[in-house]
Scaffold this active site. Sequence first.
Site, PDB file in Angstrom:
ATOM      1  N   GLY D 148       0.796  -0.968   0.019  1.00 35.42           N
ATOM      2  CA  GLY D 148      -0.037  -0.193  -0.055  1.00 35.42           C
ATOM      3  C   GLY D 148       0.750   1.294  -0.039  1.00 35.42           C
ATOM      4  N   CYS D 149       0.136   2.414  -0.344  1.00 36.95           N
ATOM      5  CA  CYS D 149       1.012   3.695  -0.563  1.00 36.95           C
ATOM      6  C   CYS D 149       1.378   4.095   0.792  1.00 36.95           C
ATOM      7  CB  CYS D 149       0.102   4.759  -1.028  1.00 36.95           C
ATOM      8  SG  CYS D 149      -1.627   4.797  -0.390  1.00 36.95           S
ATOM      9  N   TYR D 150       0.399   4.419   1.734  1.00 37.40           N
ATOM     10  CA  TYR D 150       0.706   4.577   3.155  1.00 37.40           C
ATOM     11  C   TYR D 150       1.923   3.673   3.869  1.00 37.40           C
ATOM     12  CZ  TYR D 150      -3.158   7.789   3.770  1.00 37.40           C
ATOM     13  OH  TYR D 150      -4.088   9.003   3.649  1.00 37.40           O
TER      14      TYR D 150
END
Lengths: 346, 346, 346, 346
Positions: D148-150
């Site tokens: 995921g990005c976070y």
Amino acid sequence: MIKVGLVGGTGYTGVELLRILVSHPEVEITAITSRSEVSKPVSSLFPSLRGHLDLVFSEPSLSNLTACDLIFFATPNGTAMKMVPELLDTGVKVIDLAADFRFKDQAEWSQWYGESHACPELLSEAVYGLPEINRELIRNAQIVANPGCYPTATILGFLPLVENNWIDCSQLIADTKSGASGAGRSAKISNLYCEVAENMQAYAVPGHRHLPEIKQALVTVSGLPVGLTFVPHLTPMIRGIHATLYANLLDSDKSLEEIQHCFEQRYLEEPFVDVLESGAHPQTRSVKGANFCRIAVHKPQDRNTVVVLSVIDNLVKGAAGQAIQNMNLMFGLSETTGLEFAPLLP
Amino acid sequence: MIKVGLVGGTGYTGVELLRILVSHPEVEITAITSRSEVSKPVSSLFPSLRGHLDLVFSEPSLSNLTACDLIFFATPNGTAMKMVPELLDTGVKVIDLAADFRFKDQAEWSQWYGESHACPELLSEAVYGLPEINRELIRNAQIVANPGCYPTATILGFLPLVENNWIDCSQLIADTKSGASGAGRSAKISNLYCEVAENMQAYAVPGHRHLPEIKQALVTVSGLPVGLTFVPHLTPMIRGIHATLYANLLDSDKSLEEIQHCFEQRYLEEPFVDVLESGAHPQTRSVKGANFCRIAVHKPQDRNTVVVLSVIDNLVKGAAGQAIQNMNLMFGLSETTGLEFAPLLP
Amino acid sequence: MIKVGLVGGTGYTGVELLRILVSHPEVEITAITSRSEVSKPVSSLFPSLRGHLDLVFSEPSLSNLTACDLIFFATPNGTAMKMVPELLDTGVKVIDLAADFRFKDQAEWSQWYGESHACPELLSEAVYGLPEINRELIRNAQIVANPGCYPTATILGFLPLVENNWIDCSQLIADTKSGASGAGRSAKISNLYCEVAENMQAYAVPGHRHLPEIKQALVTVSGLPVGLTFVPHLTPMIRGIHATLYANLLDSDKSLEEIQHCFEQRYLEEPFVDVLESGAHPQTRSVKGANFCRIAVHKPQDRNTVVVLSVIDNLVKGAAGQAIQNMNLMFGLSETTGLEFAPLLP
Amino acid sequence: MIKVGLVGGTGYTGVELLRILVSHPEVEITAITSRSEVSKPVSSLFPSLRGHLDLVFSEPSLSNLTACDLIFFATPNGTAMKMVPELLDTGVKVIDLAADFRFKDQAEWSQWYGESHACPELLSEAVYGLPEINRELIRNAQIVANPGCYPTATILGFLPLVENNWIDCSQLIADTKSGASGAGRSAKISNLYCEVAENMQAYAVPGHRHLPEIKQALVTVSGLPVGLTFVPHLTPMIRGIHATLYANLLDSDKSLEEIQHCFEQRYLEEPFVDVLESGAHPQTRSVKGANFCRIAVHKPQDRNTVVVLSVIDNLVKGAAGQAIQNMNLMFGLSETTGLEFAPLLP
């Protein structure tokens, strides 16, 4: 009618003061000074005020100001302190929206603002203008130091927890995000549209001037030493501060419901602090253009870390609106006079 | 106090009406309807209204509305026309912020809006609510068709030139730019942040519904056929319309000074139309949140083409503010009541 | 490898040139000058280039530049003309991204740029670097005047109609909208985030420097006098130009299909001009970061007014990308070398 | 050439994959599927790809995909797991950009994603595709779960401190800010321009799906329990994640220099992690459109709290770019192939 003067009317705080004051029923604006814009109509600089204000900028001389009942300083840091002593002598009241009178400790002021203070003898007399803490002192003050924008959002977010001694004050974290108007209307490359838009960054992580201001307020409230990590961020929006606050509960059994209740009770009578329902996520736009602070509390995964979300409009509750709230108190008006308008959404 | 009802309170026009009405000294809001949000507090949808409005949404039923003196419709096109006839029969006054009553010609309405009109017999009775043209008719109207946002900015920009028959009405160009709130609060991909931000585009160049609305108004004023090329653009901002208008002078010797004088005279008494000095460039933000139209005129290189720049806030003078201006007229109040606040800048 | 130098590497055009050049397979960047930043790493000013470029800024002295095969000037207007004559004498090729060599008429240059030209004798030699018009001349030029951003979008939009003599050139209108990077990386209040965001305005309506540049190009193409009303607007986005062009057909029977066909034929072989299907509305973001001009044509309501929509990225096809396209031509490379990357969306 | 298929090509992650892949020298895109857009040219949905890609969308059927060497899934969570087992059986390699294969624990996946996992037997086989941790495993994987990005920004920011056991892992705080493209290209009111612009807010503070993903990675690295408070915020920009990370040093005497050195050593060989000089403040725009993570470390007021600032482009290093980095590893290419382009600034 209160005769009001404004020193330094060319910045965003200045124009915001004027926007609110032109609709204030008990105020007459009698002087707006700007050394650089003398004789120019204020509305030529701020066309938004066309039809609302007919004044021209005047020299920031004593004679232009002493006919006023109240002077707002919306000047850069270090300006007000050079004029205020003389003004106070004439009986005028003063609200400084810059930092000159926010610190009690002269040495600390010099350390963070990089020069000697011009009138340290007034620091003890000046009242820190956060009505939610100092309402009665403000009523009787001749000089009020209007709080910084980050401090307003941060102090109001921590306040109930600190007053009740529920959190470990030695390990506070304030991760704060501000719109670009907080940087002022000054011609710097870092403030350009193309530098701010589509971008986000922290700044001044090693040390920002609002850090000691927040600490001073929390120490005063708690009577305890305060350890605070304060990280401000620049965000691509014009107005708004979002403070995300982290603290560890001294008693980790304290429930979210208790914390929620604590905040609701603390701010029950406050006209400009709004505690949202537990679990909510306040939006900065929910206060855009208005004098509110909206707060929500969380206790994620029921661990012992409390998260407080606190939002204000940096130009209103974080500057001009709070200054007018202070004015209302200083002149015996209802505290909400001229500040009842609703936020602009969207 | 005027008892006001609002049908369709969940869009941007609706929340803007509420923002202004909660501070209006002569209005009591008594009903806000929304089929989809019945029983939900209005402030839960729009937290900006917390502390200003305690109503919940109700069903849009006749019984909920007929106790009102005035109903605002902030509904999609084609909704008001189904409810208005019954409401008018009960004596209620109506201001429709959608397009249902803007056209005099039933066939043209059907052509542009894609369905039969539900009450064509009311089209002649309804008054086009642009006070700068129809002030006296509005005072006596039971039903007012509030103008579209583009038409407001465009008509006010062309009006003095058309009234005086100074321009060739067969070759008008209106190049208009709107903020995204003009597209409404509807969940479409084309309205997403990531589609609108950092982007600009024209749309509906082959034919936009505001084209016939503008033409109808200019034909009525001029008594002449009107040829109009109307090109709207979507711009990455929330609020604001900037209309850039082009027309050819019938007498190319007419000077910029004469044109400027013509505009100043025409709008001298208008409380909400502000003619800037010749050569100025109005900013949309100079009217953000306020009920103004600001206009500047140009005659570039002294050629025979006049350029008029006209800006409004599409949600205020282009929708909710103008609707309240119309309400004030319909109820015999001062036209500016509740609309005196200054724009929000920055 | 072409040895490339860059004079004036601290603005947005400069950093965009560097972004593209660091990936160009036939280029070696050997010098970047900036009087104000001497010895500072370029990547300290533009962290986006960290890992891509190891140079430091150097003095803009002749000796630092004459070892190059090509010098790009990304300097303010009036700078290149003072250095170019000496450089040309050493055999270096030059592409000026400012306006110094765009005009053929020395008097007109002085009138619009407010000073005498430093080397008027070079004006006839310099080639106007719009490859779609001057491809062969550019191949053989020693000095190329890279077109302005508005002129690129506007000229490419009018070009097929003017070349075919289909429109009345005495009554052209170019309503153009630009992102804020077009105003450059200079510390002016009008360029601040809080002045540009949530705002739109026209500027320089009485006369903008790109007006004579566009006229000169269209006159050259058409051989006829050109009357042009040119109205630029500042838009709250970083990159992008949207030109909305209006012209009257000399033969109003000319159909939209014919016009569409005319554009498609004209640009059939052009690698960087993309004619959209008839009726389309190009978005500025569809070319963000890439060297394209996308164009769509309209004939609203089948009246005799043609509307052309033309979009570019002002920093790429409107500046740095076009400059590299010109470089490719001047050095016998494939015209698209180093420019094949796709736009960044969203 | 690697034959690549893309399932779910209509979102922002999909178009970003395509943007990068069309310039990748070792890739041939052979299939792009979308149930809703079958037979439509991809470039009609994303005009930015005109001239770069001639494919039409096809059905997401097995037969359309098994001719590929590699399939990217850029689909909503819960989609890939239904197709992947069959694909793997045919020998195709898979990179899932959604969350279906990110968790090792099936029960935890179900808890956070609200449904049973369709192929839990593959969870242990799937490799978590963060090359900075799992490079060798990725090289040999048939199925990679793209992070995921976070988590990408957060894990890379904490990693050196956790690997060295320098911080108290029971009290980590990640205050993260994302651009709106992280919410995807879905038609929700909360994603509208007028809801996101000029606004900032936290969301999902009680629990966000990326919380367990980050914890799983840090637990794996540290071998210790991890306590993490994770607060994501929505920010008015299209691209970018700014993670502001807080941790307490186990040994408060550890100096900023030592911490800086620790980060520099850890990432010395990493092509896409850039450690800025001590005291720096990375900007999200410094990685816009490029596959970098830039990191800076701070120890404010020399207290025992470390602050790490970590920025990525959520669509590149946080999604599509990292997926291509993983592809390069899986197919034995140089890890940076097709990813060398510089960020777009401004």
